[in-house]
Design a protein around this motif. Structure first.
Motif, mmCIF file in Angstrom:
data_model
loop_
_atom_site.group_PDB
_atom_site.id
_atom_site.type_symbol
_atom_site.label_atom_id
_atom_site.label_comp_id
_atom_site.label_asym_id
_atom_site.label_seq_id
_atom_site.Cartn_x
_atom_site.Cartn_y
_atom_site.Cartn_z
ATOM 1 N N THR A 55 5.876 -6.175 -3.561
ATOM 2 C CA THR A 55 5.266 -7.059 -2.562
ATOM 3 C C THR A 55 5.267 -6.410 -1.183
ATOM 4 O O THR A 55 4.301 -6.528 -0.419
ATOM 5 N N ILE A 56 6.352 -5.709 -0.857
ATOM 6 C CA ILE A 56 6.429 -5.019 0.431
ATOM 7 C C ILE A 56 5.339 -3.964 0.546
ATOM 8 O O ILE A 56 4.615 -3.886 1.554
ATOM 9 N N VAL A 57 5.205 -3.129 -0.488
ATOM 10 C CA VAL A 57 4.195 -2.069 -0.459
ATOM 11 C C VAL A 57 2.792 -2.658 -0.401
ATOM 12 O O VAL A 57 1.933 -2.215 0.375
ATOM 13 N N LYS A 58 2.565 -3.686 -1.211
ATOM 14 C CA LYS A 58 1.246 -4.323 -1.217
ATOM 15 C C LYS A 58 0.942 -4.963 0.124
ATOM 16 O O LYS A 58 -0.174 -4.895 0.631
ATOM 17 N N GLY A 59 1.942 -5.575 0.731
ATOM 18 C CA GLY A 59 1.731 -6.222 2.020
ATOM 19 C C GLY A 59 1.412 -5.240 3.120
ATOM 20 O O GLY A 59 0.669 -5.553 4.055
ATOM 21 N N ALA A 60 1.967 -4.022 3.033
ATOM 22 C CA ALA A 60 1.720 -3.030 4.086
ATOM 23 C C ALA A 60 0.437 -2.252 3.859
ATOM 24 O O ALA A 60 -0.272 -1.922 4.803
ATOM 25 N N LEU A 61 0.136 -1.949 2.623
ATOM 26 C CA LEU A 61 -0.977 -1.053 2.337
ATOM 27 C C LEU A 61 -2.120 -1.712 1.593
ATOM 28 O O LEU A 61 -3.178 -1.117 1.448
ATOM 29 N N GLY A 62 -1.925 -2.901 1.107
ATOM 30 C CA GLY A 62 -2.955 -3.522 0.289
ATOM 31 C C GLY A 62 -3.991 -4.273 1.079
ATOM 32 O O GLY A 62 -4.972 -4.758 0.520
ATOM 33 N N ARG A 68 -4.028 -0.865 9.274
ATOM 34 C CA ARG A 68 -4.270 -0.692 10.697
ATOM 35 C C ARG A 68 -2.966 -0.742 11.478
ATOM 36 O O ARG A 68 -2.677 0.114 12.313
ATOM 37 N N GLN A 69 -2.156 -1.754 11.212
ATOM 38 C CA GLN A 69 -0.905 -1.899 11.946
ATOM 39 C C GLN A 69 0.057 -0.768 11.632
ATOM 40 O O GLN A 69 0.796 -0.311 12.510
ATOM 41 N N THR A 70 0.059 -0.312 10.350
ATOM 42 C CA THR A 70 0.937 0.795 9.988
ATOM 43 C C THR A 70 0.559 2.042 10.772
ATOM 44 O O THR A 70 1.422 2.755 11.293
ATOM 45 N N ALA A 71 -0.763 2.323 10.876
ATOM 46 C CA ALA A 71 -1.206 3.511 11.612
ATOM 47 C C ALA A 71 -0.885 3.390 13.089
ATOM 48 O O ALA A 71 -0.409 4.351 13.719
ATOM 49 N N LEU A 72 -1.151 2.223 13.667
ATOM 50 C CA LEU A 72 -0.937 2.057 15.101
ATOM 51 C C LEU A 72 0.537 1.983 15.472
ATOM 52 O O LEU A 72 0.894 2.116 16.645
ATOM 53 N N ALA A 73 1.411 1.731 14.484
ATOM 54 C CA ALA A 73 2.846 1.674 14.776
ATOM 55 C C ALA A 73 3.431 3.052 15.029
ATOM 56 O O ALA A 73 4.552 3.173 15.521
ATOM 57 N N ALA A 297 5.804 5.898 9.341
ATOM 58 C CA ALA A 297 5.040 5.221 8.295
ATOM 59 C C ALA A 297 5.966 4.464 7.346
ATOM 60 O O ALA A 297 5.674 3.333 6.943
ATOM 61 N N LEU A 298 7.110 5.078 7.003
ATOM 62 C CA LEU A 298 8.060 4.423 6.110
ATOM 63 C C LEU A 298 8.609 3.146 6.746
ATOM 64 O O LEU A 298 8.679 2.088 6.097
ATOM 65 N N LEU A 299 8.995 3.237 8.016
ATOM 66 C CA LEU A 299 9.504 2.051 8.710
ATOM 67 C C LEU A 299 8.417 0.985 8.859
ATOM 68 O O LEU A 299 8.683 -0.210 8.733
ATOM 69 N N ALA A 300 7.189 1.443 9.116
ATOM 70 C CA ALA A 300 6.094 0.485 9.278
ATOM 71 C C ALA A 300 5.813 -0.249 7.976
ATOM 72 O O ALA A 300 5.524 -1.445 7.980
ATOM 73 N N VAL A 301 5.889 0.475 6.852
ATOM 74 C CA VAL A 301 5.686 -0.169 5.551
ATOM 75 C C VAL A 301 6.718 -1.265 5.343
ATOM 76 O O VAL A 301 6.399 -2.374 4.898
ATOM 77 N N LEU A 302 7.972 -0.966 5.685
ATOM 78 C CA LEU A 302 9.023 -1.972 5.528
ATOM 79 C C LEU A 302 8.828 -3.148 6.475
ATOM 80 O O LEU A 302 8.892 -4.310 6.066
ATOM 81 N N GLN A 303 8.571 -2.842 7.738
ATOM 82 C CA GLN A 303 8.487 -3.906 8.735
ATOM 83 C C GLN A 303 7.256 -4.779 8.545
ATOM 84 O O GLN A 303 7.331 -6.005 8.632
ATOM 85 N N LYS A 304 6.112 -4.150 8.275
ATOM 86 C CA LYS A 304 4.882 -4.924 8.128
ATOM 87 C C LYS A 304 4.790 -5.561 6.740
ATOM 88 O O LYS A 304 4.381 -6.713 6.600
#
Length: 358
Positions: A55-62, A68-73, A297-304
């Motif tokens: 769910t975390i991965v899907k929420g960040a990258l899906g 967008r937020q992951t890149a801008l973070a 990117a790793l932190l952004a995936v977790l946070q977002k």
């Protein structure tokens, strides 16, 4: 026996060297352990850890917004070896300067020139905001850590005043700044705001600047020893100001990306703690720009991505912070074991006897 009683049971010693393979082995093991501990946290909440991470991965990258937020973070600042704790304020200053042109020049210019002016204004604004404490540091030796930290709150206060004052949208009373016109917003590339392209370009340029230019060499020398730099004839004060201006300019550009791409407006929390997170990212990346991208990117995936745990699995929002904290704890801890080793009482003597026996 007498000497043994005086020797601590456990003591630390600086490692002289460790192979790159061993270092990465420790880092990978730390990440795996962090995922295991994070999985236990999800399990204790009554949910399936595998489903939770999916769910975390899907929420960040899906989703487009997650990408967008992951890149801008990704904020490639804090490359410099100075305790600049003011990136939060420099991001805000850059966003504020870009917003001025978005609000008052949008009806005069087409999109491309307007965005270029907004980006340049953000870089200059962030650079000047960083240059102020750098000047005091170079001129009077002030503490840049406290100075840059205080500068954060000053610029955030200025933006709050603008929200409820000169830039407040009409009708009054909302304490908000109006949304940007369409030509003041970053365009999309493949469905994603093009800010990620700017970030990658800045990352490459920063790597080349630090690795292959005279300025980068001077920064490295000062980072190792100001005395050596002065002995070599370097103008340390000027280099400090130049470096801090560059660092602030990069942070200001990040502010432009956040205001024009992620939010399409300005508010006092536009930096969203990106500046403080960048400190941890820079330290973990050992000041390597490309490593910063991966860790960010790793932190952004977790946070977002972890934000979706609450909506899809009814997991408390605070658990996302716990999982992120666990990851950071293990990542910081592994760097400790890479740089230091634990020595038990008597272990060195036993090792010496074994070597002598061979």
């Amino acid at each position: 026996m007498h000497n043994g009683e005086k020797t601590p049971l456990i003591r630390l010693a600086k490692r002289e060297s460790m192979s790159a393979a061993a270092q990465w082995g420790i880092r990978v093991a730390a990440i795996l352990l962090a995922l295991v501990v994070g999985g236990l946290v999800i399990l204790l909440s009554g949910n399936d850890p595998i489903q939770g991470y999916a769910t975390i991965v899907k929420g960040a990258l899906g989703r487009t917004s997650g990408v967008r937020q992951t890149a801008l973070a990704i904020a490639p600042c804090f490359k410099m070896r100075f305790w600049n704790i003011g990136a939060e304020g420099q991001i805000t200053a850059g966003a504020m300067c870009a917003t001025y042109f978005a609000l008052f020049w949008a009806d005069r210019l087409p999109q491309v020139p307007l965005l270029l002016i907004m980006c340049a204004a953000a870089a200059i604004g962030g650079g000047i905001w960083a240059l102020i404490p750098a000047f005091f540091k170079a001129k009077w030796g002030t503490n840049e850590t406290l100075f840059t930290l205080m500068m954060n709150y000053i610029i955030i206060g200025v933006v709050k005043w603008l929200q409820g004052g000169p830039w407040e949208k009409i009708p009054r009373g909302s304490q908000q700044i109006a949304q940007f016109a369409s030509n003041a917003c970053l365009p999309r590339v493949a469905g994603v705001y093009c800010g990620w392209i700017v970030v990658l370009v800045l990352t490459v340029l920063m790597f080349l600047y630090m690795r292959y230019t005279k300025h980068g060499y001077e920064i490295a020398v000062i980072g190792e020893s100001e005395t050596t730099a002065r002995y070599a004839g370097m103008n340390v004060g000027w280099i400090i100001m130049r470096t801090m201006f560059l660092s602030g300019a990069i942070a200001g550009i990040v502010g432009f990306l956040l205001a024009s791409g992620a939010n399409n407006t300005l508010y006092s929390g536009v930096a969203n703690n990106a500046g403080f997170t960048a400190i941890t990212v820079a330290w973990l990346a050992q000041l390597n720009p490309f490593a910063m991208v991966g860790i960010s990117a790793l932190l952004a995936v977790l946070q977002k991505g972890a934000d979706t745990l609450n909506t899809q699995m009814a997991i408390p929002v605070s658990l996302s912070d716990v999982i992120t904290g666990v990851l950071l704890f293990f990542m910081l801890g592994c760097e400790f074991f890479i740089n230091y080793r634990l020595i038990l009482r008597g272990s060195e003597e036993r090792h010496a006897r074994k070597e002598a026996a061979k």
